[in-house]
Motif scaffolding. Structure first.
Motif, PDB file in Angstrom:
ATOM      1  N   ASP A 172      32.800 -53.094 -22.652  1.00 35.23           N
ATOM      2  CA  ASP A 172      34.076 -53.596 -22.114  1.00 35.23           C
ATOM      3  C   ASP A 172      35.220 -52.634 -22.425  1.00 35.23           C
ATOM      4  O   ASP A 172      36.073 -52.383 -21.572  1.00 35.23           O
ATOM      5  N   THR A 173      35.232 -52.095 -23.627  1.00 33.94           N
ATOM      6  CA  THR A 173      36.291 -51.164 -24.026  1.00 33.94           C
ATOM      7  C   THR A 173      36.210 -49.891 -23.207  1.00 33.94           C
ATOM      8  O   THR A 173      37.231 -49.396 -22.714  1.00 33.94           O
ATOM      9  N   PHE A 174      35.006 -49.355 -23.021  1.00 35.74           N
ATOM     10  CA  PHE A 174      34.841 -48.145 -22.208  1.00 35.74           C
ATOM     11  C   PHE A 174      35.299 -48.399 -20.772  1.00 35.74           C
ATOM     12  O   PHE A 174      35.943 -47.560 -20.167  1.00 35.74           O
ATOM     13  N   GLU A 175      34.931 -49.569 -20.226  1.00 34.05           N
ATOM     14  CA  GLU A 175      35.321 -49.884 -18.852  1.00 34.05           C
ATOM     15  C   GLU A 175      36.830 -50.050 -18.718  1.00 34.05           C
ATOM     16  O   GLU A 175      37.407 -49.747 -17.677  1.00 34.05           O
ATOM     17  N   PHE A 176      37.476 -50.544 -19.767  1.00 37.73           N
ATOM     18  CA  PHE A 176      38.924 -50.747 -19.751  1.00 37.73           C
ATOM     19  C   PHE A 176      39.669 -49.411 -19.712  1.00 37.73           C
ATOM     20  O   PHE A 176      40.698 -49.290 -19.059  1.00 37.73           O
ATOM     21  N   LEU A 177      39.119 -48.410 -20.401  1.00 37.52           N
ATOM     22  CA  LEU A 177      39.765 -47.094 -20.440  1.00 37.52           C
ATOM     23  C   LEU A 177      39.521 -46.403 -19.106  1.00 37.52           C
ATOM     24  O   LEU A 177      38.381 -46.225 -18.703  1.00 37.52           O
TER      25      LEU A 177
ATOM     26  N   LEU B  50      37.766 -42.336 -27.965  1.00 34.08           N
ATOM     27  CA  LEU B  50      37.065 -43.498 -28.502  1.00 34.08           C
ATOM     28  C   LEU B  50      35.719 -43.084 -29.079  1.00 34.08           C
ATOM     29  O   LEU B  50      35.332 -43.524 -30.165  1.00 34.08           O
ATOM     30  N   LEU B  51      35.006 -42.227 -28.373  1.00 29.57           N
ATOM     31  CA  LEU B  51      33.720 -41.739 -28.847  1.00 29.57           C
ATOM     32  C   LEU B  51      33.878 -41.026 -30.195  1.00 29.57           C
ATOM     33  O   LEU B  51      33.115 -41.272 -31.136  1.00 29.57           O
TER      34      LEU B  51
ATOM     35  N   ILE C 258      18.488 -48.599 -23.116  1.00 31.93           N
ATOM     36  CA  ILE C 258      19.452 -47.598 -23.563  1.00 31.93           C
ATOM     37  C   ILE C 258      19.953 -46.757 -22.397  1.00 31.93           C
ATOM     38  O   ILE C 258      21.115 -46.356 -22.374  1.00 31.93           O
ATOM     39  N   GLU C 259      19.104 -46.511 -21.419  1.00 25.07           N
ATOM     40  CA  GLU C 259      19.539 -45.756 -20.239  1.00 25.07           C
ATOM     41  C   GLU C 259      20.588 -46.549 -19.466  1.00 25.07           C
ATOM     42  O   GLU C 259      21.586 -46.002 -18.994  1.00 25.07           O
ATOM     43  N   GLY C 260      20.377 -47.852 -19.366  1.00 25.14           N
ATOM     44  CA  GLY C 260      21.354 -48.709 -18.719  1.00 25.14           C
ATOM     45  C   GLY C 260      22.681 -48.705 -19.461  1.00 25.14           C
ATOM     46  O   GLY C 260      23.752 -48.634 -18.849  1.00 25.14           O
ATOM     47  N   LEU C 261      22.612 -48.771 -20.785  1.00 23.95           N
ATOM     48  CA  LEU C 261      23.827 -48.708 -21.600  1.00 23.95           C
ATOM     49  C   LEU C 261      24.530 -47.371 -21.407  1.00 23.95           C
ATOM     50  O   LEU C 261      25.746 -47.316 -21.224  1.00 23.95           O
ATOM     51  N   PHE C 262      23.764 -46.302 -21.443  1.00 19.30           N
ATOM     52  CA  PHE C 262      24.282 -44.941 -21.250  1.00 19.30           C
ATOM     53  C   PHE C 262      25.031 -44.846 -19.921  1.00 19.30           C
ATOM     54  O   PHE C 262      26.135 -44.317 -19.847  1.00 19.30           O
ATOM     55  N   ASN C 263      24.447 -45.440 -18.878  1.00 18.85           N
ATOM     56  CA  ASN C 263      25.080 -45.432 -17.559  1.00 18.85           C
ATOM     57  C   ASN C 263      26.296 -46.346 -17.510  1.00 18.85           C
ATOM     58  O   ASN C 263      27.315 -45.998 -16.910  1.00 18.85           O
ATOM     59  N   GLN C 264      26.207 -47.527 -18.136  1.00 20.83           N
ATOM     60  CA  GLN C 264      27.346 -48.446 -18.168  1.00 20.83           C
ATOM     61  C   GLN C 264      28.560 -47.798 -18.828  1.00 20.83           C
ATOM     62  O   GLN C 264      29.691 -48.037 -18.427  1.00 20.83           O
TER      63      GLN C 264
END
Length: 146
Positions: free
Chosen positions: A8-13, A22-23, A100-106
């Motif tokens: 959610d935080t990544f999508e907000f930025l 952030l990373l 993890i690939e899905g997370l990486f893409n998200q």
């Protein structure tokens, strides 16, 4: 910060400069990694930067893997932090089920990281999953896995 909150935080930025910050902040928040564990035996192969990984098995029922890791590169430390959130404290089955690939893409990392960093991320994932598979094969194992 749990994984969904991280997404959610990544999508907000809305720009990558903020996401890189952030990373880097995630990497700065990693728990202290013992200097004596920064050995060649604990180094993850396939990473251009130095990445060190150790794991311990919590002998509960079911057993869970606890990972500690560090890197000498800021962005990679952030990637390490994401993987620790995804995998540490979980059972082998839970680790192997994480998309993890899905997370990486998200998180949008697939498009933004250099090929070398992507390869390093994949190498870290393979190593952590390999340790989960080893514990799954030897459910009574305790201590550290390599």
């Amino acid at each position: 910060m749990d994984l969904q909150r991280l997404v959610d935080t990544f999508e907000f930025l809305d720009n990558w400069e903020d996401r890189y910050r952030l990373l880097i902040d995630l990497g700065k928040g990693l728990p202290e990694f013992p200097e004596e564990a920064k050995t060649e035996d604990n180094r993850v192969e396939g990473c251009v930067s130095n990445v060190w990984l150790v794991s311990d098995v919590n002998a509960g029922t079911p057993p869970r893997l606890e990972f500690k890791a560090d890197s000498d590169a800021f962005i990679v430390k952030g990637l390490v932090a994401i993987l620790l959130k995804a995998y540490s404290g979980r059972t082998p089955e839970e680790i192997l089920e994480v998309d993890i690939e899905g997370l990486f893409n998200q998180l949008g990392l697939a498009q933004q990281l250099t090929p070398n960093r992507r390869d390093g991320f994949v190498a870290m994932v393979k190593e952590m999953r390999s340790r989960a598979q080893a514990l799954q094969a030897e459910p009574g194992a305790t201590g550290s896995l390599h």
